[in-house]
Design a protein around this motif. Structure first.
Motif, PDB file in Angstrom:
ATOM      1  N   MET A   1      63.578 123.219  97.463  1.00 18.16           N
ATOM      2  CA  MET A   1      63.981 124.269  96.531  1.00 18.16           C
ATOM      3  C   MET A   1      65.476 124.557  96.646  1.00 18.16           C
ATOM      4  O   MET A   1      66.100 124.349  97.683  1.00 18.16           O
ATOM      5  N   ALA A   2      66.043 125.031  95.553  1.00 15.84           N
ATOM      6  CA  ALA A   2      67.453 125.427  95.481  1.00 15.84           C
ATOM      7  C   ALA A   2      67.503 126.905  95.112  1.00 15.84           C
ATOM      8  O   ALA A   2      66.813 127.345  94.192  1.00 15.84           O
ATOM      9  N   SER A   3      68.318 127.669  95.847  1.00 17.49           N
ATOM     10  CA  SER A   3      68.314 129.120  95.675  1.00 17.49           C
ATOM     11  C   SER A   3      69.721 129.692  95.793  1.00 17.49           C
ATOM     12  O   SER A   3      70.596 129.107  96.429  1.00 17.49           O
ATOM     13  N   TRP A   4      69.898 130.868  95.211  1.00 19.09           N
ATOM     14  CA  TRP A   4      71.061 131.732  95.435  1.00 19.09           C
ATOM     15  C   TRP A   4      72.388 131.081  95.037  1.00 19.09           C
ATOM     16  O   TRP A   4      73.358 131.080  95.779  1.00 19.09           O
TER      17      TRP A   4
ATOM     18  N   THR B   1      68.515 132.473  90.147  1.00 16.91           N
ATOM     19  CA  THR B   1      67.402 131.793  90.794  1.00 16.91           C
ATOM     20  C   THR B   1      66.114 132.157  90.074  1.00 16.91           C
ATOM     21  O   THR B   1      65.781 133.336  89.952  1.00 16.91           O
ATOM     22  N   GLN B   2      65.413 131.158  89.612  1.00 22.17           N
ATOM     23  CA  GLN B   2      64.156 131.361  88.884  1.00 22.17           C
ATOM     24  C   GLN B   2      63.011 130.729  89.669  1.00 22.17           C
ATOM     25  O   GLN B   2      63.178 129.710  90.328  1.00 22.17           O
ATOM     26  N   SER B   3      61.823 131.343  89.578  1.00 24.14           N
ATOM     27  CA  SER B   3      60.648 130.823  90.273  1.00 24.14           C
ATOM     28  C   SER B   3      59.400 131.444  89.672  1.00 24.14           C
ATOM     29  O   SER B   3      59.477 132.332  88.805  1.00 24.14           O
ATOM     30  N   THR B   4      58.247 130.985  90.129  1.00 27.23           N
ATOM     31  CA  THR B   4      56.990 131.596  89.692  1.00 27.23           C
ATOM     32  C   THR B   4      56.955 133.063  90.100  1.00 27.23           C
ATOM     33  O   THR B   4      56.696 133.948  89.279  1.00 27.23           O
ATOM     34  N   PHE B   5      57.199 133.331  91.376  1.00 25.56           N
ATOM     35  CA  PHE B   5      57.366 134.678  91.916  1.00 25.56           C
ATOM     36  C   PHE B   5      58.415 134.602  93.014  1.00 25.56           C
ATOM     37  O   PHE B   5      58.700 133.513  93.533  1.00 25.56           O
ATOM     38  N   GLU B   6      58.950 135.738  93.405  1.00 28.56           N
ATOM     39  CA  GLU B   6      59.941 135.767  94.473  1.00 28.56           C
ATOM     40  C   GLU B   6      59.368 135.146  95.752  1.00 28.56           C
ATOM     41  O   GLU B   6      58.255 135.452  96.170  1.00 28.56           O
TER      42      GLU B   6
END
Length: 213
Positions: A90-93, A49-54
């Protein structure tokens, strides 16, 4: 902070990805839930999982591949994330499943614009697959997820859940995955301490029975 200096200081054996900034300006500072697995052709693959920040709403699932045992990795490719026009969803995990035919599945949490406990673990179970070693991916499909007494009583509200590790393949060929399901605040009042590790949760298991079919 200079990431290259940090890398040299810690002397890692393998480096998969180095963020292009420390201040979030390149929107890739958050890199978490990193899972590596062996592909059908013997190479290594990774999803995370990538993003600007957690915790930011631009969380997305990226995919990378190494053909030399992890020494070098291809730039991460976006395989699931927010809608490019609206920035929502958003898509996560994400976590991988590999069938005996060589099909690669990536299952993840798909946010639908509502949240129960916190935004990033509240979501539907979604999945995509690739039949060409991750070069292209089929359209997303939603996987029905059984409801629990710990979920929000409103059936329109998804569960609060995360699969943390790679699923294990059982001797019968089925995949078995442990996951955390957080208790909805509609079922049990939030903990007095406003911090994530104090929230009530359960440990459960998922079994994928037809991956090879």
């Amino acid at each position: 902070m200079d990431f290259e200096i940090e890398l040299r200081r810690t002397a890692p054996d393998y480096v998969v990805y180095v963020p292009r900034s420390a201040d979030g300006s390149t929107k890739d500072t958050g890199n978490e839930h990193f899972l590596v697995f062996e592909s059908p052709d013997g190479s290594l693959m990774a999803v995370w999982t990538q993003s600007t920040f957690e915790g930011e709403p631009d969380q997305r699932i990226v995919f990378s591949r190494s053909e030399d045992g992890g020494r070098h990795w291809r730039p991460p490719a976006l395989i699931a994330g927010p809608h490019p026009k609206t920035g929502k969803g958003m898509a996560s995990w994400g976590f991988p499943l590999v069938s005996r035919s060589g099909r690669i599945y990536v299952i993840y949490s798909r946010h639908i614009g509502v949240h129960d406990l916190w935004p990033h673990p509240t979501g539907l179970m979604a999945g995509i697959y690739s039949d060409d070693l991750g070069r292209t991916w089929a359209p997303e499909q939603i996987i029905p997820m059984p409801r629990s007494k710990w979920d929000n009583p409103d059936p329109a509200m998804p569960a609060n859940w995360i699969v943390w590790q790679k699923p294990l393949r059982l001797s019968q060929g089925k995949y078995f995955a442990g996951f955390t399901r957080w208790v909805s605040p509609r079922v049990r009042p939030p903990a007095p301490m406003p911090i994530w590790w104090a929230a009530a949760s359960t440990v459960e298991f998922l079994r994928f029975e037809n991956v090879d079919d």
